[in-house]
Write a protein that holds these residues in place. Structure first.
Motif, mmCIF file in Angstrom:
data_model
loop_
_atom_site.group_PDB
_atom_site.id
_atom_site.type_symbol
_atom_site.label_atom_id
_atom_site.label_comp_id
_atom_site.label_asym_id
_atom_site.label_seq_id
_atom_site.Cartn_x
_atom_site.Cartn_y
_atom_site.Cartn_z
ATOM 1 N N PRO A 79 -35.239 -35.813 61.369
ATOM 2 C CA PRO A 79 -35.899 -37.103 61.159
ATOM 3 C C PRO A 79 -36.540 -37.605 62.453
ATOM 4 O O PRO A 79 -35.927 -37.511 63.518
ATOM 5 C CB PRO A 79 -34.747 -38.016 60.715
ATOM 6 N N TRP A 80 -37.752 -38.117 62.339
ATOM 7 C CA TRP A 80 -38.472 -38.543 63.533
ATOM 8 C C TRP A 80 -37.736 -39.632 64.302
ATOM 9 O O TRP A 80 -37.839 -39.726 65.525
ATOM 10 C CB TRP A 80 -39.869 -39.033 63.158
ATOM 11 N N CYS A 81 -36.960 -40.445 63.581
ATOM 12 C CA CYS A 81 -36.244 -41.534 64.250
ATOM 13 C C CYS A 81 -35.167 -41.020 65.201
ATOM 14 O O CYS A 81 -34.679 -41.767 66.059
ATOM 15 C CB CYS A 81 -35.637 -42.494 63.228
ATOM 16 N N LYS A 82 -34.778 -39.748 65.050
ATOM 17 C CA LYS A 82 -33.743 -39.182 65.916
ATOM 18 C C LYS A 82 -34.328 -38.430 67.114
ATOM 19 O O LYS A 82 -33.593 -37.869 67.927
ATOM 20 C CB LYS A 82 -32.852 -38.240 65.108
ATOM 21 N N LEU A 83 -35.643 -38.412 67.203
ATOM 22 C CA LEU A 83 -36.308 -37.734 68.307
ATOM 23 C C LEU A 83 -36.557 -38.692 69.464
ATOM 24 O O LEU A 83 -36.707 -39.908 69.266
ATOM 25 C CB LEU A 83 -37.633 -37.136 67.833
#
Length: 429
Positions: free
Chosen positions: A124-128
């Motif tokens: 998920p992009w939010c975890k990058l």
């Protein structure tokens, strides 16, 4: 009149005094005009009122296969609507999901889904640590608002008449795994009205992304919005090109009928690969039981097919064409040869893009506002509303009446002249 840059200080001072007198007279008119958005004119909405009569209480509201459109079912849209929207985009019916009334909602959901759940199994992009999007500029402010809303870093990519600067696009996409997407309005781009060349589309399809979850957000909003039917430009179909290049999952394509039927009352669609669509539908089953099938049916019954849609668009073109021509005529007559700006001459879409002398756009927009004409905010066509040259202004000719448009355009060119004279005088101080 000779170009302003060729004038001496005294000439410019005299000209500025004359322009200030004209501006004072314009302000005294008490105008209250709005050219800030690409909205349909009342005449456009009036000519399609019969759309509302397509389905009534005595209508057969079953699909050709017998599905009752009043009830639940057909999560991805009725087959007839999928065919209509597929033909609108030039893709296969199997590549389409028909959604609600606005493609902007699909784009928002697509970014949100990527942030929360990733893309087809990716992180998920939010975890990058960092997520970046490429943004061709000048571009569509609502695209930039979505990515800014999610805290995604936006990178300016200059537009050319052939499309985005593909050397830069390739450099970023092929080498930086943090680059996850690019916004594109590939036909009659917002605001310049450019259509991507075949070479540009093929270079997009041949990208070799450093990130497996990189996606092209292909907002084909103006695919059938020609101003001159005989000059309607062809756009190479990108899903096919991506398949040829071995990148079948790289594109999300969006479209809607928001400026075909009623803004806010249309239907929208996303087209993509089987893998992307399956991933999207897995989330859709949680988000909704289905979209408005009666509205989908209404669109199919009204247009019947893509030919009917294009015939309808001829009526829109007949209304907006004189408005574009009127604005362009005034720009050429009043500003041609003065060296105060450049502008596009689109054959489709909803906007004219105007470039002032560097450092003048904000002042021009503010002076127009002071005199009663609201334009799209200077800088709106750039991420974070920051135009590095302070030069781009998006003109939206469609909504005002012909009389209002004449008054607004006259004021606009007056403000361009006045602000430009003031800017040149600063350099000669």
């Amino acid at each position: 009149m000779k170009a302003y840059k060729e004038m001496g200080r005294e000439e410019l001072l005299a000209l500025k005094e004359e322009l200030e007198s004209q501006y004072a007279a314009a302000k005294a008119k008490g105008l209250k005009l709005d050219m800030s958005r690409g909205k349909a004119a009342s005449a456009q909405l009036d000519m399609e009122m019969d759309f509302l009569d397509t389905i009534n209480s005595s209508s057969d509201v079953n699909t050709e296969a017998g599905v009752d459109c009043r009830n639940y079912g057909l999560l991805d849209g009725i087959p007839e609507a999928k065919k209509l929207m597929a033909d609108m985009m030039g893709v296969l019916e199997s590549q389409v999901i028909v959604c609600g009334n606005a493609s902007l909602s699909i784009m928002y959901d697509t970014v949100a889904r990527s942030m929360i759940f990733g893309v087809m199994g990716s992180t998920p992009w939010c975890k990058l640590d960092k997520v970046k999007f490429l943004c061709p500029v000048p571009g569509y402010d609502r695209h930039f608002a979505i990515t800014e809303h999610f805290g995604i870093e936006m990178i300016n990519i200059p537009m050319t008449e052939q499309g985005p600067d593909m050397d830069l696009v390739e450099q970023y996409v092929n080498n930086d795994p943090a680059v996850k997407g690019i916004w594109c309005v590939p036909k009659y781009s917002n605001p310049q009205g450019y259509t991507y060349s075949d070479e540009t589309v093929r270079r997009f399809a041949a990208l070799k992304p450093a990130a497996s979850d990189f996606r092209i957000f292909w907002d084909n909003a103006y695919t059938i919005h020609f101003i001159y039917e005989e000059k309607d430009e062809e756009l190479l179909e990108i899903l096919t090109e991506c398949e040829k290049a071995g990148n079948p999952d790289m594109v999300y394509e969006f479209c809607s009928t928001s400026k075909v039927t009623f803004p806010g009352g249309g239907i929208s669609a996303i087209a993509s690969s089987e893998g992307n669509l399956n991933f999207i539908k897995s989330a859709m089953t949680i988000q909704t039981i289905g979209y408005d099938k009666l509205n989908q049916l209404r669109h199919v019954r009204y247009f019947k097919d893509i030919k009917g849609m294009k015939e309808h668009m001829k009526k829109h073109a007949a209304i907006v064409r004189p408005k574009f021509e009127a604005v362009l005529d005034v720009l050429e007559k009043e500003l041609g040869g003065l060296g105060l700006g450049t502008w596009t001459k689109p054959v489709g879409g909803y906007f004219i893009s105007f470039e002032t002398m560097e450092g003048c756009a904000k002042a021009v927009v503010e002076k127009c506002k002071e005199a009663g004409v609201v334009l799209t905010g200077a800088g709106a066509t750039y991420p974070y509303k920051k135009d590095p040259r302070d030069s781009n202004i998006r003109l939206a000719p469609t909504f005002p009446s012909s009389e209002e448009l004449s008054l607004a355009t006259d004021l606009f060119v007056l403000c361009v002249k006045l602000v430009s004279a003031e800017k040149l005088l600063e350099s000669k101080a």
